[in-house]
Design an enzyme around this catalytic site. Structure first.
Site, PDB file in Angstrom:
ATOM      1  N   LYS A  11     -10.272  19.704   9.729  1.00 22.31           N
ATOM      2  CA  LYS A  11      -9.842  18.827   8.558  1.00 22.31           C
ATOM      3  C   LYS A  11      -8.225  19.551   8.419  1.00 22.31           C
ATOM      4  CE  LYS A  11     -14.343  19.966   5.942  1.00 22.31           C
ATOM      5  NZ  LYS A  11     -14.667  20.350   4.909  1.00 22.31           N
ATOM      6  N   PHE A  59     -15.189  17.031  -8.379  1.00 20.61           N
ATOM      7  CA  PHE A  59     -13.724  17.784  -7.247  1.00 20.61           C
ATOM      8  C   PHE A  59     -14.288  16.602  -6.317  1.00 20.61           C
ATOM      9  CE2 PHE A  59     -17.335  18.788  -4.487  1.00 20.61           C
ATOM     10  CZ  PHE A  59     -18.463  19.599  -5.164  1.00 20.61           C
ATOM     11  N   ARG A  87     -23.035  26.411  12.622  1.00 24.74           N
ATOM     12  CA  ARG A  87     -23.123  26.761  11.805  1.00 24.74           C
ATOM     13  C   ARG A  87     -22.939  27.802  11.089  1.00 24.74           C
ATOM     14  NH1 ARG A  87     -22.723  22.449   6.785  1.00 24.74           N
ATOM     15  NH2 ARG A  87     -23.890  23.792   5.795  1.00 24.74           N
ATOM     16  N   THR A  93     -19.779  27.751   3.127  1.00 25.03           N
ATOM     17  CA  THR A  93     -18.958  26.482   2.628  1.00 25.03           C
ATOM     18  C   THR A  93     -17.135  27.363   2.145  1.00 25.03           C
ATOM     19  OG1 THR A  93     -20.630  25.121   1.786  1.00 25.03           O
ATOM     20  CG2 THR A  93     -18.348  24.570   1.242  1.00 25.03           C
ATOM     21  N   ARG A 104     -14.230  29.960   8.906  1.00 29.01           N
ATOM     22  CA  ARG A 104     -13.654  30.120   7.944  1.00 29.01           C
ATOM     23  C   ARG A 104     -13.638  31.122   7.133  1.00 29.01           C
ATOM     24  NH1 ARG A 104     -18.656  25.507   5.682  1.00 29.01           N
ATOM     25  NH2 ARG A 104     -17.726  23.236   6.081  1.00 29.01           N
ATOM     26  N   HIS A 117     -15.316  21.378   8.833  1.00 30.59           N
ATOM     27  CA  HIS A 117     -17.041  20.752   8.675  1.00 30.59           C
ATOM     28  C   HIS A 117     -17.539  20.815  10.236  1.00 30.59           C
ATOM     29  CE1 HIS A 117     -20.482  17.574   7.977  1.00 30.59           C
ATOM     30  NE2 HIS A 117     -19.846  17.797   8.862  1.00 30.59           N
ATOM     31  N   GLU A 128     -24.659  11.436  11.632  1.00 25.06           N
ATOM     32  CA  GLU A 128     -22.723  11.498  12.026  1.00 25.06           C
ATOM     33  C   GLU A 128     -22.033  11.449  13.188  1.00 25.06           C
ATOM     34  OE1 GLU A 128     -22.465  15.609  10.503  1.00 25.06           O
ATOM     35  OE2 GLU A 128     -23.326  14.998   8.168  1.00 25.06           O
TER      36      GLU A 128
HETATM   37  P1  IDP Z   1     -20.464  22.099   3.686  1.00 22.88           P
HETATM   38  O1  IDP Z   1     -19.048  21.546   5.037  1.00 22.88           O
HETATM   39  O2  IDP Z   1     -20.213  23.475   4.037  1.00 22.88           O
HETATM   40  O3  IDP Z   1     -21.777  21.807   4.484  1.00 22.88           O
HETATM   41  P2  IDP Z   1     -21.291  20.655   1.854  1.00 22.88           P
HETATM   42  O4  IDP Z   1     -21.237  21.469   0.223  1.00 22.88           O
HETATM   43  O5  IDP Z   1     -22.046  19.739   2.346  1.00 22.88           O
HETATM   44  O6  IDP Z   1     -20.426  21.891   2.298  1.00 22.88           O
HETATM   45  O7  IDP Z   1     -19.082  20.413   1.037  1.00 22.88           O
HETATM   46  C1  IDP Z   1     -18.819  19.152   1.597  1.00 22.88           C
HETATM   47  C2  IDP Z   1     -17.367  19.738   1.377  1.00 22.88           C
HETATM   48  O8  IDP Z   1     -16.964  19.037   0.046  1.00 22.88           O
HETATM   49  C3  IDP Z   1     -17.068  21.162   1.740  1.00 22.88           C
HETATM   50  O9  IDP Z   1     -16.856  21.680   2.637  1.00 22.88           O
HETATM   51  C4  IDP Z   1     -15.731  21.491   0.945  1.00 22.88           C
HETATM   52  O10 IDP Z   1     -14.766  21.087   1.830  1.00 22.88           O
HETATM   53  C5  IDP Z   1     -15.987  19.955  -0.413  1.00 22.88           C
HETATM   54  N1  IDP Z   1     -16.670  20.886  -1.427  1.00 22.88           N
HETATM   55  C6  IDP Z   1     -17.758  21.465  -0.977  1.00 22.88           C
HETATM   56  N2  IDP Z   1     -17.933  21.754  -2.655  1.00 22.88           N
HETATM   57  C7  IDP Z   1     -16.495  22.255  -3.168  1.00 22.88           C
HETATM   58  C8  IDP Z   1     -16.522  22.546  -4.885  1.00 22.88           C
HETATM   59  O11 IDP Z   1     -17.155  23.048  -4.797  1.00 22.88           O
HETATM   60  N3  IDP Z   1     -14.897  22.561  -5.492  1.00 22.88           N
HETATM   61  C9  IDP Z   1     -14.274  21.487  -3.967  1.00 22.88           C
HETATM   62  N4  IDP Z   1     -14.728  21.393  -2.325  1.00 22.88           N
HETATM   63  C10 IDP Z   1     -15.822  20.845  -2.482  1.00 22.88           C
HETATM   64 MG    MG Z   2     -22.225  19.400   4.559  1.00 24.02          MG
END
Ligand code: IDP
Ligand code: MG
Length: 150
Positions: A11, A59, A87, A93, A104, A117, A128
């Site tokens: 990212k 968000f 993962r 996350t 992370r 990601h 993807e």
């Molecule tokens: P992941 O990246 O761990 O798979 P996802 O739920 O798929 O998580 O969310 C995608 C991306 O969106 C996250 O990596 C993060 O950058 C952003 N994100 C997820 N949840 C939140 C939140 O509650 N606030 C702000 N950004 C979020």
């Molecule tokens: Mg995800």
């Protein structure tokens, strides 16, 4: 048999903090192979598709702003059980809840600014990879040296 692959996005925070090499090193050192690699800027259109599961969240605009704030590095990574194992290496996350030793946990800032990601299932990995790479951009395994010895 076709090798398992996952899609990584290093990212904008990862690239801006010069962590690209460190993050790639962790994946390579874990035994995974890079099959495609490119630096690019993601369009809001592509991100709308990629993060469609979050479109209704308050968000969502912040995520698009963050992910378009600078260049990213796209990676196709291959290896046994690569989707699940990556993962685990990446961590949850929310970077603040991620254990030290995960990517992370070591380098993320918060739930949004979280370095990388990684696809969350084999099915999504295939979707993807097709979203971000043309088939001819993805290399076959094995170096030219290995191949010439076959
Ligand atoms: P992941 O990246 O761990 O798979 P996802 O739920 O798929 O998580 O969310 C995608 C991306 O969106 C996250 O990596 C993060 O950058 C952003 N994100 C997820 N949840 C939140 C939140 O509650 N606030 C702000 N950004 C979020
Ligand atoms: Mg995800």
């Amino acid at each position: 048999m076709k090798e398992e692959m996952t899609l990584l996005i290093l990212k904008p925070d990862c690239v801006a903090k010069s962590l690209t090499g460190e993050v790639l090193r962790r994946f390579e050192q874990s035994g995974f192979g890079i099959r495609a690699l490119k630096m690019t800027r993601l369009s809001p259109d592509l991100l709308n598709e990629h993060y469609a599961h979050l479109r209704d969240k308050s968000f969502f605009p912040e995520i698009i702003a963050f992910m378009t704030s600078g260049p990213v590095v796209l990676v196709a990574l291959a290896g046994e059980d690569v989707v699940a194992r990556v993962r685990d290496l990446v961590g949850p996350t929310d970077s603040r809840k991620a254990a030290k030793g995960t990517i992370r946990g070591d380098y993320g800032v918060d739930v949004m600014v979280n370095v990388v990601h990684a696809s969350d299932s084999k099915e999504n990995a295939e979707i993807e990879l097709r979203r971000f790479f043309a088939p001819e951009e993805i290399q076959e395994p094995g170096s030219p040296v290995e191949k010439s010895n076959r």
